[in-house]
Design a protein around this motif. Structure first.
Motif, PDB file in Angstrom:
ATOM      1  N   ALA A  12       0.829  -1.210   0.000  1.00 54.61           N
ATOM      2  CA  ALA A  12       0.000   0.000   0.000  1.00 54.61           C
ATOM      3  C   ALA A  12       0.859   1.252   0.000  1.00 54.61           C
ATOM      4  N   GLU A  13       2.033   1.176   0.622  1.00 56.46           N
ATOM      5  CA  GLU A  13       2.899   2.340   0.717  1.00 56.46           C
ATOM      6  C   GLU A  13       3.382   2.806  -0.648  1.00 56.46           C
ATOM      7  N   ALA A  14       3.493   1.879  -1.596  1.00 49.62           N
ATOM      8  CA  ALA A  14       3.962   2.239  -2.928  1.00 49.62           C
ATOM      9  C   ALA A  14       3.000   3.184  -3.633  1.00 49.62           C
ATOM     10  N   SER A  15       1.706   3.028  -3.386  1.00 48.39           N
ATOM     11  CA  SER A  15       0.709   3.873  -4.031  1.00 48.39           C
ATOM     12  C   SER A  15       0.321   5.067  -3.179  1.00 48.39           C
ATOM     13  N   ARG A  16       0.509   4.960  -1.877  1.00 43.47           N
ATOM     14  CA  ARG A  16       0.143   6.042  -0.965  1.00 43.47           C
ATOM     15  C   ARG A  16       1.146   6.089   0.168  1.00 43.47           C
TER      16      ARG A  16
ATOM     17  N   SER B 251      -6.410   0.392  18.491  1.00 47.95           N
ATOM     18  CA  SER B 251      -6.034   0.833  19.837  1.00 47.95           C
ATOM     19  C   SER B 251      -7.009   1.847  20.422  1.00 47.95           C
ATOM     20  N   ASN B 252      -7.730   2.590  19.558  1.00 47.71           N
ATOM     21  CA  ASN B 252      -8.698   3.561  20.053  1.00 47.71           C
ATOM     22  C   ASN B 252      -9.767   3.800  19.000  1.00 47.71           C
ATOM     23  N   ALA B 253     -10.797   4.568  19.365  1.00 47.96           N
ATOM     24  CA  ALA B 253     -11.939   4.788  18.481  1.00 47.96           C
ATOM     25  C   ALA B 253     -11.549   5.551  17.221  1.00 47.96           C
ATOM     26  N   ALA B 254     -10.603   6.502  17.338  1.00 45.37           N
ATOM     27  CA  ALA B 254     -10.188   7.285  16.173  1.00 45.37           C
ATOM     28  C   ALA B 254      -9.528   6.386  15.129  1.00 45.37           C
ATOM     29  N   VAL B 255      -8.680   5.473  15.601  1.00 49.17           N
ATOM     30  CA  VAL B 255      -8.029   4.546  14.674  1.00 49.17           C
ATOM     31  C   VAL B 255      -9.059   3.611  14.043  1.00 49.17           C
ATOM     32  N   ALA B 256     -10.042   3.173  14.850  1.00 48.93           N
ATOM     33  CA  ALA B 256     -11.092   2.299  14.326  1.00 48.93           C
ATOM     34  C   ALA B 256     -11.874   2.996  13.212  1.00 48.93           C
ATOM     35  N   ASP B 257     -12.188   4.260  13.410  1.00 43.63           N
ATOM     36  CA  ASP B 257     -12.885   5.023  12.365  1.00 43.63           C
ATOM     37  C   ASP B 257     -12.029   5.129  11.117  1.00 43.63           C
ATOM     38  N   TYR B 258     -10.732   5.318  11.319  1.00 39.67           N
ATOM     39  CA  TYR B 258      -9.818   5.427  10.184  1.00 39.67           C
ATOM     40  C   TYR B 258      -9.764   4.109   9.406  1.00 39.67           C
ATOM     41  N   VAL B 259      -9.760   2.984  10.136  1.00 40.16           N
ATOM     42  CA  VAL B 259      -9.774   1.671   9.485  1.00 40.16           C
ATOM     43  C   VAL B 259     -11.059   1.487   8.684  1.00 40.16           C
ATOM     44  N   GLU B 260     -12.193   1.848   9.293  1.00 34.32           N
ATOM     45  CA  GLU B 260     -13.480   1.702   8.609  1.00 34.32           C
ATOM     46  C   GLU B 260     -13.546   2.542   7.339  1.00 34.32           C
TER      47      GLU B 260
ATOM     48  N   LEU C  18      -8.507  -2.112   2.307  1.00 32.82           N
ATOM     49  CA  LEU C  18      -7.938  -3.203   3.100  1.00 32.82           C
ATOM     50  C   LEU C  18      -8.459  -4.562   2.630  1.00 32.82           C
ATOM     51  N   GLU C  19      -9.734  -4.650   2.304  1.00 36.97           N
ATOM     52  CA  GLU C  19     -10.291  -5.914   1.824  1.00 36.97           C
ATOM     53  C   GLU C  19      -9.712  -6.282   0.466  1.00 36.97           C
ATOM     54  N   ASP C  20      -9.486  -5.293  -0.393  1.00 34.41           N
ATOM     55  CA  ASP C  20      -8.874  -5.558  -1.701  1.00 34.41           C
ATOM     56  C   ASP C  20      -7.461  -6.097  -1.537  1.00 34.41           C
ATOM     57  N   LEU C  21      -6.691  -5.480  -0.629  1.00 33.75           N
ATOM     58  CA  LEU C  21      -5.313  -5.919  -0.417  1.00 33.75           C
ATOM     59  C   LEU C  21      -5.271  -7.312   0.210  1.00 33.75           C
ATOM     60  N   MET C  22      -6.192  -7.592   1.132  1.00 33.93           N
ATOM     61  CA  MET C  22      -6.244  -8.919   1.747  1.00 33.93           C
ATOM     62  C   MET C  22      -6.579  -9.967   0.704  1.00 33.93           C
TER      63      MET C  22
ATOM     64  N   LYS D   3      -5.903  -9.830  -2.462  1.00 33.91           N
ATOM     65  CA  LYS D   3      -4.753  -9.988  -3.348  1.00 33.91           C
ATOM     66  C   LYS D   3      -3.685 -10.874  -2.722  1.00 33.91           C
ATOM     67  N   HIS D   4      -3.506 -10.771  -1.398  1.00 33.23           N
ATOM     68  CA  HIS D   4      -2.425 -11.509  -0.740  1.00 33.23           C
ATOM     69  C   HIS D   4      -2.847 -12.916  -0.301  1.00 33.23           C
ATOM     70  N   THR D   5      -4.147 -13.143  -0.135  1.00 29.82           N
ATOM     71  CA  THR D   5      -4.592 -14.464   0.319  1.00 29.82           C
ATOM     72  C   THR D   5      -5.345 -15.242  -0.753  1.00 29.82           C
ATOM     73  N   GLY D   6      -5.695 -14.571  -1.849  1.00 27.35           N
ATOM     74  CA  GLY D   6      -6.380 -15.255  -2.935  1.00 27.35           C
ATOM     75  C   GLY D   6      -7.869 -15.435  -2.716  1.00 27.35           C
ATOM     76  N   LYS D   7      -8.429 -14.794  -1.679  1.00 25.89           N
ATOM     77  CA  LYS D   7      -9.849 -14.962  -1.401  1.00 25.89           C
ATOM     78  C   LYS D   7     -10.409 -13.694  -0.773  1.00 25.89           C
ATOM     79  N   ARG D   8     -11.651 -13.393  -1.183  1.00 22.90           N
ATOM     80  CA  ARG D   8     -12.315 -12.205  -0.638  1.00 22.90           C
ATOM     81  C   ARG D   8     -12.770 -12.462   0.790  1.00 22.90           C
ATOM     82  N   ARG D   9     -12.354 -11.572   1.712  1.00 22.09           N
ATOM     83  CA  ARG D   9     -12.746 -11.712   3.117  1.00 22.09           C
ATOM     84  C   ARG D   9     -13.246 -10.366   3.633  1.00 22.09           C
ATOM     85  N   ALA D  10     -14.203 -10.430   4.538  1.00 20.52           N
ATOM     86  CA  ALA D  10     -14.794  -9.219   5.097  1.00 20.52           C
ATOM     87  C   ALA D  10     -13.982  -8.754   6.306  1.00 20.52           C
ATOM     88  N   LEU D  11     -13.816  -7.453   6.432  1.00 18.82           N
ATOM     89  CA  LEU D  11     -13.080  -6.864   7.547  1.00 18.82           C
ATOM     90  C   LEU D  11     -13.964  -6.792   8.788  1.00 18.82           C
ATOM     91  N   GLN D  12     -13.434  -7.243   9.926  1.00 23.76           N
ATOM     92  CA  GLN D  12     -14.080  -7.084  11.228  1.00 23.76           C
ATOM     93  C   GLN D  12     -13.139  -6.287  12.122  1.00 23.76           C
TER      94      GLN D  12
END
Length: 519
Positions: free
Chosen positions: A427-431, A456-465, A471-475, A477-486
């Motif tokens: 991800a760092e290569a593109s951003r 670690s905190n609510a602000a980071v959780a919002d940033y992840v969401e 994140l799901e696209d990258l996962m 690509k690396h695992t070969g299967k679509r998975r939902a983020l929790q």
């Protein structure tokens, strides 16, 4: 005796003033129509021409020329330039700030001009006057004698009483744009027969930060060595200070994960004599500027920087996420607090740069989370309860390798730390700044159709969401299967465990007729 450039080339008429056309236009029109005010307040940052403009205005009201005033060549104009004109009185309020000084001024105001048309009082750094001195000046400032004019100059108008502000015509001096400042310095160099490259002039103008006096002082320093040709490298050598360019470059190297280049840049800065603790404060101020420009469209006055430097900061701020700026401010602040009592602040600053540029902050947070999990496990064992396990996904129905029984349930196994690291390395290569999301998250589990992330905190959780899809696209690509983020917050498992324990205690208490309390 040698005269400094900012004194030798001080403007003598309105047309020579740099970058203040909005003010010179007003004053020239007032002189032409004989409608000058009895009291002016000149506000603005240092070196933008407040005192110079006050002197030129004093020339204008006392000039004997029949044409445009001031002419700069009549006897009164020359006398004011030389500082020998009796009817122009300059007062430094920083050293004459008492009530007695203002009472003396009030007494002298009663006498008419000795030579010119008007007696002009120029009060510099007027914000330094005491409260009593301001009160003593009020009546005189409001209704001075007919042939008396006051010109007050200050860099901090917010310190003046409202009663003073309401009695003056306020004119705000702006920071001079770099292009205009560079052109003005180029003309001076041409007159002195010194060749200064365009890059050197732009660098001087950038470090002057909109102040003409500061720019001429730097130029004076650069040409004082006697050389007839000045390049950008010569200016860098003479400056020996950390300007805005340095903080932009250092921050960029940290964000691009280049610790060696960042440390070499720090070495160069400190070798020029910059104080380590002061450098930390300035770097923290740079991160604050990044934060402000992210939310405010026109922060020039709030940041007290030139428009060009604000634009440079804005470009870097746009390339960063709020989490990047947050981590930078926290880490530099922590380092400053530690360096306050340390005899080796440089080592702490170098460690800070390495941590920010290599992701050691990330691993530190992961260790904290792991420590918390172990602590919860020990507490659960002591209370005789079992830790609530994270939900497990059902085993995936996949075909095993050759020789295995087809259709046998198996589970994919992943090294969560390595997988999480690989995802953000890509991800760092593109951003460039996306990798810093790891500073507040860890990958806790990868199931058949989901993957779990702990924030670690609510602000980071919002940033992840907000970056869920990426994140799901990258996962995938690396695992070969679509998975939902929790995504869950750190400590939520502990709260759930306590709720289950309290439920068991209530049930047991009802059956045994006891009151069981959970501590």
């Amino acid at each position: 005796m040698y005269t400094a450039l900012y004194r030798a080339y001080r403007p003598e008429v309105f047309d020579e003033i740099l970058g203040q056309n909005h003010i010179t236009k007003i004053l020239k029109n007032q002189l032409a129509t004989d409608s000058v005010s009895h009291a002016y307040l000149f506000c603005g940052t240092r070196g933008t021409g407040k005192t110079t403009t006050a002197r030129i205005l004093a020339k204008g009201v006392n000039c004997t020329s029949e044409g445009e005033r001031p002419c700069g060549v009549c006897a009164n104009c020359r006398s004011i330039k030389e500082g020998t004109f009796m009817d122009v009185i300059e007062i430094d309020a920083a050293s004459n700030n008492g009530v007695e000084n203002i009472r003396e001024l009030r007494e002298s105001v009663k006498y008419p001009p000795a030579v010119g048309r008007k007696k002009v009082y120029i009060v510099d750094e007027v914000h330094m006057l005491s409260t009593g001195a301001f009160n003593a000046l009020l009546k005189t400032l409001e209704e001075p004698p007919e042939n008396v004019m006051f010109i007050l100059a200050t860099t901090e108008p917010q310190k003046l009483p409202a009663t003073i502000l309401s009695r003056c015509m306020r004119l705000d001096f702006k920071r001079v744009p770099e292009e205009i400042l560079a052109e003005g310095m180029a003309k001076i160099c041409e007159q002195k027969g010194i060749e200064v490259s365009r890059g050197a002039l732009r660098l001087i103008a950038a470090n002057a930060d909109g102040s003409v006096r500061d720019g001429l002082s730097i130029l004076d320093q650069c040409i004082s060595g006697g050389q007839k040709h000045v390049e950008r490298e010569d200016v860098l050598e003479f400056l020996g200070t950390a300007g805005e360019e340095v903080f932009l470059e250092l921050t960029e190297k940290v964000l691009l994960r280049q610790p060696s280049e960042a440390l070499l840049l720090l070495e160069q800065i400190l070798a020029d004599g910059k104080d380590v603790r002061q450098f930390m404060k300035d770097w923290l101020a740079h991160y604050r500027n990044l934060l402000i420009t992210k939310f405010i469209k026109k922060p020039e006055d709030m940041l007290n920087l030139s428009p060009e430097n604000v634009e440079r900061i804005r470009r870097q701020s746009d390339s960063l996420d709020l989490a990047d700026i947050n981590h930078g401010i926290i880490e530099i602040s922590r380092t400053m607090a530690e360096a306050k009592w340390s005899t080796q602040p440089r080592i702490l600053l170098e460690l800070c740069i390495v941590k920010m540029a290599t992701g050691l902050i990330d691993s530190g947070i992961q260790q904290q989370v792991a420590t918390q999990v172990r602590r919860e496990s020990v507490q659960a064992a002591q209370t005789g309860t079992q830790m609530r396990e994270a939900p497990k996904a059902p085993a995936a129905e996949i075909r095993g390798p050759e020789g295995d029984e087809p259709g046998k349930p198996q589970r994919d196994s992943f090294d969560c730390d390595a997988l999480w690291h690989a995802i953000f390395e890509e991800a760092e290569a593109s951003r460039g700044s996306f990798n810093l999301i790891r500073s507040g998250t860890i990958l806790t589990a990868v199931g058949d159709d989901f993957f779990s992330v702990t924030a670690s905190n609510a602000a980071v959780a919002d940033y992840v969401e907000s970056n869920r899809r990426t994140l799901e696209d990258l996962m995938e690509k690396h695992t070969g299967k679509r998975r939902a983020l929790q995504c869950s917050l750190e400590g939520s498992a502990k709260n759930e465990n306590r709720i289950d324990t309290e439920k068991i205690a209530r049930t047991a208490g009802q059956k045994l007729g006891l009151n069981i309390e959970i501590e």
